[in-house]
Design a protein around this motif. Sequence first.
Motif, short mmCIF file in Angstrom:
data_model
loop_
_atom_site.label_atom_id
_atom_site.label_comp_id
_atom_site.label_asym_id
_atom_site.label_seq_id
_atom_site.Cartn_x
_atom_site.Cartn_y
_atom_site.Cartn_z
N GLY A 362 -37.26 -2.16 28.59
CA GLY A 362 -37.41 -3.38 29.37
C GLY A 362 -37.69 -3.14 30.84
O GLY A 362 -37.79 -4.08 31.62
N MET A 363 -37.86 -1.87 31.24
CA MET A 363 -38.10 -1.53 32.65
C MET A 363 -39.60 -1.59 32.97
O MET A 363 -40.42 -1.93 32.13
CB MET A 363 -37.53 -0.15 32.95
CG MET A 363 -36.03 -0.06 32.83
SD MET A 363 -35.40 1.58 33.26
CE MET A 363 -33.65 1.36 32.90
N ASN A 364 -39.91 -1.22 34.22
CA ASN A 364 -41.29 -1.18 34.69
C ASN A 364 -41.97 0.04 34.08
O ASN A 364 -41.95 1.13 34.64
CB ASN A 364 -41.31 -1.10 36.22
CG ASN A 364 -42.71 -1.09 36.80
OD1 ASN A 364 -43.69 -0.80 36.11
ND2 ASN A 364 -42.82 -1.42 38.07
N LEU A 365 -42.59 -0.14 32.91
CA LEU A 365 -43.14 1.00 32.17
C LEU A 365 -44.36 1.58 32.85
O LEU A 365 -44.66 2.77 32.66
CB LEU A 365 -43.48 0.58 30.73
CG LEU A 365 -42.31 0.06 29.90
CD1 LEU A 365 -42.72 -0.07 28.44
CD2 LEU A 365 -41.08 0.95 30.02
N ALA A 366 -45.06 0.79 33.64
CA ALA A 366 -46.24 1.32 34.35
C ALA A 366 -45.81 2.46 35.28
O ALA A 366 -46.45 3.51 35.35
CB ALA A 366 -46.94 0.22 35.12
N ALA A 367 -44.71 2.23 36.02
CA ALA A 367 -44.23 3.27 36.93
C ALA A 367 -43.73 4.49 36.17
O ALA A 367 -43.97 5.63 36.56
CB ALA A 367 -43.13 2.71 37.82
#
Length: 531
Positions: A362-367
């Motif tokens: 659920g985190m910022n997967l792009a980063a």
Amino acid sequence: MAPRVLVSDALSETAVQIFRDRGIEVDYMPKLGKDKEELARIIGQYDGLAIRSATKVTAKLLESATNLKVVGRAGIGVDNVDIPAASKKGVIVMNTPFGNSITTAEHAIAMMFAVARQLPEASVSTHSGKWEKSRFMGVELFNKTLGVIGAGNIGGIVCDRALGLHMKVVAYDPFLSEERAAKMGVQKVELDELLARADFITLHVPLTDKTRSILNAETIAKAKPGVRIINCARGGLVDEAALAEALTSGHVAGAAFDVFETEPATDSPLFNLPNVVVTPHLGASTTEAQENVALQVAEQMADYLLTGAVQNALNMPSVTAEEAAVMGPWVRLASHIGTFIGQMTDEPITAINVLYDGSVSGMNLAALNCAAIAGIMKVANPDVNMVSAPVIAKERGIQISTTRQEKSGAFDGYVKVSVVTENRERSIAGTVFSDGKPRFIQIKGINVDAEIGANMLYTTNEDVPGIIGLLGTTLGQHGANIANFTLGRADAGGQAIAIIYLDEPLEPAAIEALRATGKFQQVRPLAFDVA
């Protein structure tokens, strides 16, 4: 209160005005970078520091930079910035990785023309009143074979320009896929084949342990007689003394160098040799390039100081301030997994697949993706950062895929990175424990629980008695102290692995001793940035 920025090197007035137009107070002192004491005296007043190469951002300077939040380097090279020290101080370091690409590529092409037609020598001769037409017999570039060592961003532009000159182009780059090479219109070859075929050789790789003296006495001897060598990338890629000998013997017909092992270069074995063109590191020295990088760094710094947006950061992912507190350990984990795989992979990568399980999904997967990709690619190119890594991967035809799934195992969340090459797929998984420390939990499908340290050793072997003792004894004989020792196996008598955390880097003699036992299929020293 408005943020304050100090510009301590020469940037264009347009770049300085960008800060002012966006409500940032800016002091333009282009000569201050050379005055270490005065810079240290006033740096505590500023939130941002915009520099080129003259200003040295050292650990000592950072001690005085009590309010500094960001350093912006107008250009790609950050040798003048102590990045680990900046990271410890919480100072973001930004650069402009692509602003000089076209300019540097054009300089390489210009140097190739210059050495092919002996233009500098002919110009000096004619200026002195001589008319030596017969002395300066050159060669055409048309239909010649250009060997490009390093077909990344700048090297790719050189390939494109050379094809426009109707040259045949062969490229050596371990991370260049056949598909990407075909799209570029070049032929991917191994280094020995490039040396044997190329009429001109141009280098476009970073200086690493693997690329240092990539052209040395041995490799130059394999080159086609009459070859001409161009280096506008990094000093140290070519053994200058060995090249000078090859030029003197006639094996190499000419050379053109913009970079040197020691700079400023006041002396070199290449100086004063016939048909050697030398320039004082002018690759990025055009008005357009200098303007581009200055404007870019001003925009990036202003965005960060006013909105918190991070671009082209070398020591921080592109995430918001709120995300950073939660994601920090996971970013480090993704980078460590990528670094592990990058050090294990010597073949062109065709795909990178990243799986996020449980809480991390659920985190910022792009980063997180950027951190994993940068970890993989930074092994071959230290200039890569979390912003530029996806761009470089796309340029090289590497397919990136991301999968997120609900919690499926014993861990609240984990990351699994898989790299696909033409011959194999390699995967490593990891998680973050409650203490915030990243761990490797699976390698090659074998479950482990491995603490991550700066210096590690990875081995594979058949599951037979005596391996633990052999590892411990051999490492002990070479003065290597073990901090942590993790074992795993697929099944009894099958494939087994060991991953060992060491206090210090392992000596080459220890690695050779382990390989000489014949008991190990792989013996790989690994290094991780755990600062």
